[in-house]
Design a protein around this motif. Structure first.
Motif, PDB file in Angstrom:
ATOM      1  N   ILE A  46     -13.968 118.280 111.136  1.00 22.06           N
ATOM      2  CA  ILE A  46     -12.774 117.466 110.850  1.00 22.06           C
ATOM      3  C   ILE A  46     -12.933 116.058 111.418  1.00 22.06           C
ATOM      4  O   ILE A  46     -12.624 115.060 110.746  1.00 22.06           O
ATOM      5  N   LEU A  47     -13.430 115.949 112.648  1.00 17.53           N
ATOM      6  CA  LEU A  47     -13.598 114.633 113.268  1.00 17.53           C
ATOM      7  C   LEU A  47     -14.619 113.798 112.501  1.00 17.53           C
ATOM      8  O   LEU A  47     -14.460 112.577 112.365  1.00 17.53           O
ATOM      9  N   LEU A  48     -15.663 114.427 111.997  1.00 24.49           N
ATOM     10  CA  LEU A  48     -16.669 113.692 111.233  1.00 24.49           C
ATOM     11  C   LEU A  48     -16.080 113.168 109.931  1.00 24.49           C
ATOM     12  O   LEU A  48     -16.251 111.993 109.577  1.00 24.49           O
ATOM     13  N   ALA A  49     -15.376 114.023 109.182  1.00 22.73           N
ATOM     14  CA  ALA A  49     -14.769 113.590 107.918  1.00 22.73           C
ATOM     15  C   ALA A  49     -13.708 112.528 108.165  1.00 22.73           C
ATOM     16  O   ALA A  49     -13.562 111.585 107.376  1.00 22.73           O
ATOM     17  N   ARG A  50     -12.976 112.648 109.265  1.00 21.76           N
ATOM     18  CA  ARG A  50     -11.936 111.671 109.604  1.00 21.76           C
ATOM     19  C   ARG A  50     -12.529 110.285 109.846  1.00 21.76           C
ATOM     20  O   ARG A  50     -11.909 109.264 109.520  1.00 21.76           O
ATOM     21  N   SER A  51     -13.741 110.254 110.384  1.00 18.07           N
ATOM     22  CA  SER A  51     -14.363 108.967 110.725  1.00 18.07           C
ATOM     23  C   SER A  51     -15.155 108.361 109.587  1.00 18.07           C
ATOM     24  O   SER A  51     -15.772 107.310 109.753  1.00 18.07           O
ATOM     25  N   ALA A  52     -15.182 109.016 108.434  1.00 16.54           N
ATOM     26  CA  ALA A  52     -15.957 108.506 107.308  1.00 16.54           C
ATOM     27  C   ALA A  52     -15.469 107.127 106.899  1.00 16.54           C
ATOM     28  O   ALA A  52     -14.262 106.883 106.817  1.00 16.54           O
ATOM     29  N   PRO A  53     -16.383 106.185 106.624  1.00 18.56           N
ATOM     30  CA  PRO A  53     -15.963 104.821 106.270  1.00 18.56           C
ATOM     31  C   PRO A  53     -15.243 104.734 104.928  1.00 18.56           C
ATOM     32  O   PRO A  53     -14.445 103.826 104.712  1.00 18.56           O
ATOM     33  N   THR A  54     -15.515 105.663 104.033  1.00 18.17           N
ATOM     34  CA  THR A  54     -14.870 105.667 102.715  1.00 18.17           C
ATOM     35  C   THR A  54     -14.514 107.095 102.327  1.00 18.17           C
ATOM     36  O   THR A  54     -15.035 108.067 102.899  1.00 18.17           O
ATOM     37  N   GLY A  55     -13.652 107.202 101.330  1.00 15.02           N
ATOM     38  CA  GLY A  55     -13.320 108.521 100.820  1.00 15.02           C
ATOM     39  C   GLY A  55     -14.524 109.212 100.215  1.00 15.02           C
ATOM     40  O   GLY A  55     -14.665 110.436 100.332  1.00 15.02           O
ATOM     41  N   ARG A  56     -15.396 108.450  99.564  1.00 14.54           N
ATOM     42  CA  ARG A  56     -16.588 109.058  98.973  1.00 14.54           C
ATOM     43  C   ARG A  56     -17.490 109.646 100.053  1.00 14.54           C
ATOM     44  O   ARG A  56     -18.010 110.750  99.904  1.00 14.54           O
ATOM     45  N   ARG A  57     -17.653 108.907 101.165  1.00 13.74           N
ATOM     46  CA  ARG A  57     -18.480 109.424 102.242  1.00 13.74           C
ATOM     47  C   ARG A  57     -17.857 110.682 102.859  1.00 13.74           C
ATOM     48  O   ARG A  57     -18.559 111.616 103.235  1.00 13.74           O
ATOM     49  N   ALA A  58     -16.531 110.722 102.951  1.00 15.22           N
ATOM     50  CA  ALA A  58     -15.857 111.919 103.456  1.00 15.22           C
ATOM     51  C   ALA A  58     -16.130 113.108 102.539  1.00 15.22           C
ATOM     52  O   ALA A  58     -16.350 114.233 103.010  1.00 15.22           O
ATOM     53  N   ALA A  59     -16.115 112.875 101.228  1.00 14.35           N
ATOM     54  CA  ALA A  59     -16.409 113.953 100.293  1.00 14.35           C
ATOM     55  C   ALA A  59     -17.839 114.461 100.476  1.00 14.35           C
ATOM     56  O   ALA A  59     -18.095 115.675 100.422  1.00 14.35           O
ATOM     57  N   TYR A  60     -18.778 113.545 100.713  1.00 21.32           N
ATOM     58  CA  TYR A  60     -20.151 113.959 100.992  1.00 21.32           C
ATOM     59  C   TYR A  60     -20.222 114.786 102.278  1.00 21.32           C
ATOM     60  O   TYR A  60     -20.976 115.763 102.374  1.00 21.32           O
ATOM     61  N   ASP A  61     -19.447 114.384 103.284  1.00 26.06           N
ATOM     62  CA  ASP A  61     -19.405 115.161 104.527  1.00 26.06           C
ATOM     63  C   ASP A  61     -18.880 116.568 104.267  1.00 26.06           C
ATOM     64  O   ASP A  61     -19.354 117.549 104.854  1.00 26.06           O
ATOM     65  N   GLY A  62     -17.878 116.665 103.387  1.00 27.69           N
ATOM     66  CA  GLY A  62     -17.358 117.978 103.030  1.00 27.69           C
ATOM     67  C   GLY A  62     -18.385 118.817 102.298  1.00 27.69           C
ATOM     68  O   GLY A  62     -18.541 120.014 102.577  1.00 27.69           O
ATOM     69  N   TRP A  63     -19.088 118.205 101.365  1.00 31.34           N
ATOM     70  CA  TRP A  63     -20.115 118.916 100.601  1.00 31.34           C
ATOM     71  C   TRP A  63     -21.233 119.395 101.534  1.00 31.34           C
ATOM     72  O   TRP A  63     -21.647 120.560 101.490  1.00 31.34           O
ATOM     73  N   SER A  64     -21.691 118.504 102.408  1.00 35.12           N
ATOM     74  CA  SER A  64     -22.764 118.866 103.336  1.00 35.12           C
ATOM     75  C   SER A  64     -22.312 119.966 104.288  1.00 35.12           C
ATOM     76  O   SER A  64     -23.058 120.911 104.572  1.00 35.12           O
ATOM     77  N   GLY A  65     -21.079 119.844 104.807  1.00 30.41           N
ATOM     78  CA  GLY A  65     -20.559 120.875 105.686  1.00 30.41           C
ATOM     79  C   GLY A  65     -20.392 122.203 104.971  1.00 30.41           C
ATOM     80  O   GLY A  65     -20.662 123.275 105.538  1.00 30.41           O
TER      81      GLY A  65
END
Length: 523
Positions: A46-65
């Protein structure tokens, strides 16, 4: 000095960290079985996705996780499916991309989340997680193996909650606690709503725990489990099962349960085996539930069938397995994915499916609801059997391909959840372990049979009566979660299309050049 945040600016490094963060929850499941870890395991993700610079990067964090979570949860498939395990994990991991995007949407590190946004996150993020578990519960996507709430199988208060809302309610509460913990760690200014969320979660769980009805005692059944161990060949296996079953003579059992694929021939083609089974039923004084894994003589194809054998032979009660293991028992879209057979131990021929669940009546009026292996992961199957009047839920399984992995222990743990959800005792009988029995509250009865055992065990199983809220009302936490997401979608959609009223821009004189006279006003 470079910070960890700067180190994460490299995309591949961030992807690796996300995959590792996604894998952390697996430690809450058997074999490690650190149930308490489930309430903190999602915080790094959650902390990693929260710190994502963009929504797209957060989605990548979700996919990778999600990739890390699925790979860790199914790592024991690697010896059988090899590289295809990675392909499956990568495809299913994409389900978590929208969830991580929502994490950033409600808890972004760019601003301090308002109190209302934190409260919304405590509702939306667990709901989105349940939506993921709902989608991947489809058997074609691998089924609901590793649902987050299943990590609480040995926690008595959690099992009580399962009788109210099933494993779905447990998953919702576990994610809500993780979201609150993440806010407490990362957003000091929003600690008040996070604490309020934890208090509300605890109060709701406590109220449900106190209100949930207890199963009513209704007699006892004496049930024997036969576990032959790892034996190659259907003939040698049958001989060992027959030998072990004879040990039950004089033990006054009501039912004897053999494991999955315990009989490797169709009994119509092998009347000699049917006679041997009938003779075992006569000398033990109990019906025997076997599982036939063979090509049928009365219809084309291979079926896995639970069959009840009495003193006169097969009683006519038969259940054909309905939900098959993808790649293990059939290959989805074989024309497209059939190459999986060349890289691992995928099914060379698709097994056939049954069409309906069956409640069988064994000797002494005991009504049993059979399931086969993978089907114990599906909460709806045991719920329907309990609703149809089963006194005992019986699962026949075999995990012989995964003896040295975490799979047997995790598989056996599912029986506790299914028992608590339905208020019916659960017998998990395997060829090779782990075999276990649970009472109607999900507590283990007697000792389990580990993967090293080749023996029989007799259990005095307390029977229960009554209907749990989960059996009565079904998957209501899922319906509530989908309603929350629907309201969110409508709200966001309305906000997007809402006409924006803006004031007319003020007239601003253009900048003067060096050639223009400063004394002349602009009109």
């Amino acid at each position: 000095m470079k910070t960890f945040g700067h180190w994460l600016t490299y995309p591949w490094r961030r992807t690796a960290v996300a995959a590792l963060a996604g894998a952390l929850p697996v430690l809450a499941f058997p074999a490690p079985a650190l149930w308490w870890w489930a309430y903190l395991a999602l915080v790094p993700w959650i902390l990693l996705a929260r710190s994502a610079p963009t929504g797209r990067r957060a989605a990548y964090d979700g996919w990778s996780g999600g990739f890390g979570f699925m790979l860790a949860m199914h790592h024991w498939l690697l010896p059988s499916l090899h590289v295809f395990t990675l392909v499956i994990a990568a495809l299913l991991g994409a389900l978590w991309a929208p969830w991580a995007w929502l994490v950033r949407r409600f808890l972004t590190a760019d601003v301090i989340p308002s109190r209302g946004r934190v409260f919304a996150a405590l509702l939306v993020l667990p709901s989105a997680w349940l939506a993921i578990e709902l989608v991947r519960s489809w058997q074609g996507l691998g089924g609901p193996w590793g649902m987050l709430g299943a990590s609480q199988w040995q926690v008595e208060p959690a099992l009580r909650l399962a009788s109210v809302g099933g494993v779905w309610l447990l998953s919702f509460l576990v994610v809500a606690v993780n979201v609150s913990a993440a806010v407490l760690v990362s957003v000091p200014a929003s600690r008040a709503p996070a604490v309020a969320g934890l208090v509300a979660t605890a109060a709701t769980a406590s109220a449900a725990w106190m209100w949930a009805p207890r199963p009513d005692a209704d007699g006892q059944a004496r049930i024997a489990v036969v576990q032959p161990g790892v034996i190659d060949g259907p003939d040698s296996r049958f001989d060992r099962e027959e030998q072990l079953t004879r040990r039950l003579v004089g033990q006054d059992v009501d039912l004897i349960v053999w494991g999955e694929s315990s009989v490797g021939y169709d009994l119509d083609d092998r009347p000699d085996l049917a006679r041997r089974l009938a003779e075992l039923s006569r000398v033990t004084g109990a019906d025997i539930l076997v599982n036939v894994d063979a090509r049928r003589s009365d219809r084309p194809g291979i079926y896995k069938s639970s069959m009840l054998i009495g003193a006169e032979g097969p009683t006519g009660d038969r259940y054909d397995k309905m939900r098959l293991v993808p790649f293990g028992e059939y290959i989805p879209a074989r024309s497209l994915l059939g190459w999986a057979t060349s890289v691992g131990k995928a099914a060379g021929e698709d097994r056939r499916r049954g069409t309906e669940q069956v409640v069988m009546e064994a000797g002494h009026g005991l009504r049993i609801g059979p399931m086969v292996c993978f089907e114990t992961a599906f909460p709806d199957m045991s719920r329907h059997l309990a609703g149809d009047g089963a006194d005992v839920l019986v699962a026949q399984s075999s995990t012989s391909s995964f003896q040295q992995s975490w799979a047997p222990a995790q598989h056996a743990s599912l029986g506790a959840l299914r028992a608590a959800e339905t208020g019916r005792p659960f017998v998990h009988s395997t060829l090779t372990g782990v075999s276990a029995v649970y009472d109607a509250s999900g507590r283990r009865v007697g000792s389990r049979l580990g993967t090293e055992a080749s023996t029989t065990a007799v259990y005095d199983v307390p029977l229960a009566d009554g209907v749990t809220p989960y059996v009565r009302y079904g998957d209501w936490p899922v319906h509530g979660a989908l309603l929350v997401l629907l309201v969110l979608a409508l709200t966001e959609g309305a906000r997007t299309v809402r006409p924006r009223r803006t004031a007319p821009a003020p007239l601003v004189p253009p900048a003067r050049t060096a050639h223009e006279s400063p004394a002349r006003p602009w009109r």
